[in-house]
Structures are given as structure tokens and as C-alpha cells.
Scaffold this active site. Structure first.
Site, mmCIF file in Angstrom:
data_model
loop_
_atom_site.group_PDB
_atom_site.id
_atom_site.type_symbol
_atom_site.label_atom_id
_atom_site.label_comp_id
_atom_site.label_asym_id
_atom_site.label_seq_id
_atom_site.Cartn_x
_atom_site.Cartn_y
_atom_site.Cartn_z
ATOM 1 N N HIS A 1 11.210 12.605 -42.737
ATOM 2 C CA HIS A 1 12.372 12.913 -41.905
ATOM 3 C C HIS A 1 13.399 13.711 -42.714
ATOM 4 C CE1 HIS A 1 10.583 10.037 -39.232
ATOM 5 N NE2 HIS A 1 11.617 10.036 -38.396
ATOM 6 N N THR B 1 17.869 -11.084 1.411
ATOM 7 C CA THR B 1 19.265 -10.681 1.460
ATOM 8 C C THR B 1 20.181 -11.895 1.410
ATOM 9 O OG1 THR B 1 20.831 -9.259 2.642
ATOM 10 C CG2 THR B 1 19.445 -10.715 3.982
ATOM 11 N N HIS C 1 18.916 -11.534 9.402
ATOM 12 C CA HIS C 1 17.986 -10.619 8.744
ATOM 13 C C HIS C 1 16.591 -11.219 8.615
ATOM 14 C CE1 HIS C 1 19.840 -6.935 7.218
ATOM 15 N NE2 HIS C 1 20.966 -7.603 7.096
ATOM 16 N N ASN D 1 9.683 -6.468 1.583
ATOM 17 C CA ASN D 1 9.376 -7.891 1.492
ATOM 18 C C ASN D 1 8.836 -8.238 0.109
ATOM 19 O OD1 ASN D 1 6.710 -7.015 1.456
ATOM 20 N ND2 ASN D 1 6.347 -7.486 3.607
ATOM 21 N N GLU E 1 15.227 4.250 -44.667
ATOM 22 C CA GLU E 1 14.228 3.755 -43.721
ATOM 23 C C GLU E 1 12.801 4.009 -44.205
ATOM 24 O OE1 GLU E 1 16.618 3.909 -39.461
ATOM 25 O OE2 GLU E 1 15.061 5.406 -39.844
ATOM 26 N N GLN F 1 24.276 -12.278 8.385
ATOM 27 C CA GLN F 1 23.326 -12.150 7.283
ATOM 28 C C GLN F 1 22.072 -12.972 7.548
ATOM 29 O OE1 GLN F 1 24.669 -9.892 5.491
ATOM 30 N NE2 GLN F 1 22.907 -9.586 4.164
ATOM 31 N N GLU G 1 24.524 -10.480 -3.619
ATOM 32 C CA GLU G 1 24.279 -9.119 -3.141
ATOM 33 C C GLU G 1 25.522 -8.609 -2.405
ATOM 34 O OE1 GLU G 1 21.178 -6.822 -0.098
ATOM 35 O OE2 GLU G 1 21.402 -8.997 -0.026
ATOM 36 N N HIS G 2 26.006 -9.399 -1.465
ATOM 37 C CA HIS G 2 27.244 -9.087 -0.735
ATOM 38 C C HIS G 2 28.244 -10.210 -0.963
ATOM 39 C CE1 HIS G 2 23.813 -7.574 1.762
ATOM 40 N NE2 HIS G 2 24.522 -6.462 1.750
ATOM 41 N N GLN H 1 0.823 -1.212 0.000
ATOM 42 C CA GLN H 1 0.000 0.000 0.000
ATOM 43 C C GLN H 1 0.861 1.267 0.000
ATOM 44 O OE1 GLN H 1 -0.097 -2.474 2.201
ATOM 45 N NE2 GLN H 1 -0.286 -1.770 4.317
ATOM 46 N N ASP I 1 26.859 -2.264 5.896
ATOM 47 C CA ASP I 1 25.481 -1.986 6.298
ATOM 48 C C ASP I 1 25.347 -0.629 6.974
ATOM 49 O OD1 ASP I 1 24.409 -4.331 5.323
ATOM 50 O OD2 ASP I 1 24.652 -5.421 7.205
#
Length: 440
Positions: A425, A241, A266, A218, A420, A263, A332-333, A195, A366
Site C-alpha cells: 500500500h 402493521t 389491515h 406478507n 498495518e 389499523q 411503525e406509526h 415468487q 396512508d
């Protein structure tokens, strides 16, 4: 029983093995989540704040139809902030601002011919919506990571949303509000999940629509971003992650285990992967995990993450194969804890961020490394970058030609237009040199 599984790639046919498939990730079906998220987006678009209030009651357990956080509450959160936490945030802000300012691009003008210039102009996004999660952990650091590059880029209007909390009187977590105050962001909304992304895209109540949405979240946040891409710009669809550690027998097992645990805390879906050519290190890391996991605050969450299909210790024949594995995994890491860590790091092409040597843990990134921790997940580091100043700017080409400069290239334009089958043009150029028209 081991807390983490092993994947043995020793002796594999390197020419044919698919390393991306060999190291699986967590089940994260964003497409399936879109079917749950679409009605939320439709409701927010149609009924605005009224719909948001209903979803806040349903998902957050908060009954309130006032989504805007009062300025007084934001300022009060900063006044009540622990001085040590404030000092940490201020240092994090200082370091990230330094690296963000260094990467800020400036206009570049190229003279392609006499009287003919093309300027590559960098223009900041006008208005952005920044999302800060508040689920299992109130990610105050994400306020810094989103706001600082936006400010450095020159974004004029910044709005931030974070889920309302029952134990905070329906407001976002107080440390998140304090960080907003510290950064001078006072347009803050107590709205979470899909939302919030819908609110940013379509507008609702006091929140005007934005041009770009950034920030992790999420699976429902990721699904909302996917559905609203095109209505609004997005940074990425962040998944769970992940950390990959490339290590040889010189690595400290306690360090490696601690980084895997950090990690895993998380989220139960977080991925912790060790890639090593040392069986002795693998054994030592497992022993360390047995000790460290049960000494932490979030043992159950960590056990779930380490025991999931997305985590594992990957055994390889040598560091060359190890580099191939982590490059294919595109973490990611990525930590490199080897004898020649810098040389191995230089060979990596696919990673959100690379942490070199034993004294650069992911936790540093981080908070206080000066790098940004909003990074591509789920293997997307092979084609996407982490959040930076560039994400908050647009490129505009400004073309400036004189009559003589256009005349020099006019024949080529007409020829290519005919090739073309777009004669209009060519005519748009030819008409400017019509002999019956007065010269300008």
C-alpha cells in the site's frame, strides 16, 4: 368481555423494566417461513415463468403463463377509474412528490487540502422492482408510495409486480393498474408473493433482474427478501402493521378508538396499542371500541387483531413513562394525542412516522399527508427508516488529488500502511515520487 386486553405498568421500576418486552408483538417467524420459501425461489431461478405460473395457480387460483400485463390493460384501467379515486390519487402523488423532491440530496464536494477534493456523489439505482400487495386489501396507495420516490431519485428502469386476481381475469387489481398508468409505469407483472421477489432478483421471462426490491408484503414476501438479500438489495423485511397511540385525558376517546380500529382492519395480525396515564380515557376508549368495531365492514378481522397478544391498552403512571414506553416500542406509526403533543413528539427517537395532535391520524399518512407509508415494523424503527428517495440512491466518493496534494500526505500513508503490515500500500504511493522516474 373486553375487546382488548390491558397491560398495567403503573408502579413499575423504571430503571429495570424492559418496555420492549412488556408490550409484546404478534408471532411473526420469518426464519421459519424461509424453509417454505426457499423451494419457490429455487424453482423460479431454475424454471422462470413456468414455475411462476405453477405458483400462481397454486396460491392465487389463476391459470396463466403470461406474467406481463399488457399496456392496453393498464391504460384501460385508468380510463375506467372512478374520477373521485383518480382525484385522490393525483393529490396523493402531488404531495408525496413535493416532500420527495425536498429531500433529494445533491453532490457535495469537500476540499480537504489544496489540490485535494472528495466529492460525495449521489447516484440513482439503475433498475428497481416494486412490490404491491393484493391480499386482504388492494393497496393502491402502495403504488404511489413506491413509485414516486423512485422517480424523483432518477431511477431509469422501474418494474412493478402485484398478485393476479381471479376476479380481474388474472390481472392485478384494476385500481393498482390505473395508478401505474397515472404514474407512467408500464412494466407491470401479474405475480405475487415470494415468487415475485424471486423474479425480480433472478429475472424470469420478460422481466430482467433488478438491483433493488422495495414494498411491503406478507411473511412469505419478507422471507424471500431475507433469503435474497445480497443477490438483490432490499428496503426492509416488513412485518404486520402497527399503531401506538400516546394519549392523556385530553384525548378524544372516539378519535383514539377509530385510529386503533383503522389499523386493526389491515390484518388479523395487526397491532393496535394505546399508552395512557388516564384510566378514564382507557375506559372510554374501550366503550368506543364496543360501538365502533361492530359498525365496520371488517368486524371479524378487527376483533381478531384487537384481541391478539400484539394489541392492548398500556397504563402508565405519567406521560414521562408513556414516552419511554412508546420510544422503546418503536412503532411503525406513532400518534401523539396529548395536551402538549409537539413537545412529546420532539422527545421521540424511535418511530417509523409520528403523527402529532388529534388532526393527524395515521390514515392521513396512508394516503395524502405527503409522507411515505412504507415504514419499518416489529421494532425496527430503532435502526431503520421508512421508504424515501434515499432508498433509491447510492453514494459514491470521487477522490481527486494533484501531485502536490498527494506528496503532502504521502508520508502518512506509508507510515499507516507499515503499521498495518501492508507495505505494498505504501509502495503504491512511494513509486509515484521515485526520483529515477520522470515527473508527470
Amino acid at each position: 368481555m373486553s375487546l382488548i386486553r390491558r397491560i398495567d405498568l403503573r408502579g413499575a421500576d423504571r430503571a429495570s423494566v424492559d418496555y420492549r418486552a412488556a408490550v409484546p408483538r404478534a408471532e411473526f417467524d420469518v426464519e421459519a417461513a424461509t424453509h417454505q420459501v426457499q423451494p419457490i425461489i429455487d424453482a423460479v431461478r431454475a424454471r422462470g415463468v413456468e414455475a411462476i405460473a405453477e405458483f400462481s395457480a397454486q396460491f392465487d387460483g389463476v391459470d396463466s403463463d403470461d406474467i406481463a400485463v399488457p399496456r392496453e390493460a393498464i391504460d384501460a384501467a385508468l380510463a375506467d377509474l372512478d374520477p373521485a379515486v383518480r382525484a385522490g390519487l393525483e393529490e396523493s402523488i402531488r404531495r408525496l412528490r413535493l416532500t420527495s423532491e425536498a429531500e433529494l440530496e445533491h453532490d457535495v464536494t469537500s476540499q480537504v487540502a489544496d489540490g485535494a477534493t472528495v466529492t460525495h456523489r449521489k447516484v440513482p439505482i439503475d433498475r428497481v422492482g416494486l412490490y404491491v400487495p393484493g391480499g386482504l386489501a388492494p393497496l393502491v396507495s402502495s403504488v404511489v408510495m413506491n413509485v414516486v420516490p423512485a422517480q424523483v431519485a432518477g431511477v431509469r428502469s422501474i418494474a412493478l409486480a402485484s398478485p393476479p386476481q381471479k376476479n380481474s381475469g388474472g390481472l392485478p387489481e384494476s385500481t393498482i393498474l390505473a395508478a401505474c398508468a397515472l404514474l407512467g409505469v408500464h412494466e407491470v407483472y401479474a405475480v405475487g408473493g415470494a415468487q415475485a421477489i424471486a423474479m425480480f432478483a433472478h429475472g424470469a421471462g420478460p422481466c430482467r433482474p433488478v438491483d433493488l426490491v422495495t414494498g411491503p408484503g406478507n411473511i412469505y414476501v419478507a422471507a424471500a427478501k431475507r433469503l435474497l438479500r445480497g443477490v438483490v438489495g432490499i428496503d426492509s423485511e416488513a412485518g404486520p402493521t402497527e399503531i401506538a397511540v400516546l394519549a392523556d385525558d385530553s384525548a378524544d376517546a372516539a378519535f383514539v378508538a377509530a385510529d386503533l380500529v383503522s389499523q386493526a382492519e389491515h390484518d388479523p395480525m395487526a397491532a393496535s396499542v394505546l399508552v395512557t396515564d388516564s384510566l378514564a380515557l382507557a375506559d372510554a376508549v374501550e366503550a368506543e371500541l364496543d360501538k365502533q368495531v361492530f359498525a365496520t365492514r371488517h368486524t371479524e378481522r378487527i376483533l381478531t387483531a384487537l384481541g391478539g397478544r400484539q394489541s392492548g391498552i398500556v397504563l402508565v403512571d405519567d406521560m414521562d413513562q408513556g414516552v419511554d414506553v412508546v420510544d422503546a416500542y418503536a412503532a411503525e406509526h406513532l400518534e401523539i394525542q396529548t395536551r402538549d403533543a409537539s413537545a412529546h413528539a420532539a422527545r421521540i427517537r424511535n418511530a417509523g412516522a409520528i403523527f402529532v395532535g388529534p388532526w393527524a391520524p395515521v390514515s392521513l399518512g396512508d394516503y395524502c399527508a405527503g409522507s411515505n407509508h412504507v415504514l419499518p415494523t416489529a421494532g425496527c424503527a430503532c435502526h431503520s427508516s421508512g421508504l424515501s428517495v434515499r432508498a433509491f440512491t447510492r453514494s459514491v466518493h470521487v477522490v481527486d488529488y494533484s501531485r502536490a496534494a498527494l506528496a503532502e500526505v504521502a508520508g502518512h500513508v506509508v507510515t499507516l500502511a507499515e503499521a498495518e503490515d501492508l507495505p505494498g500500500h505504501g509502495q503504491a504511493v512511494s513509486v509515484r515520487f521515485d526520483s529515477e522516474r520522470p515527473a508527470r
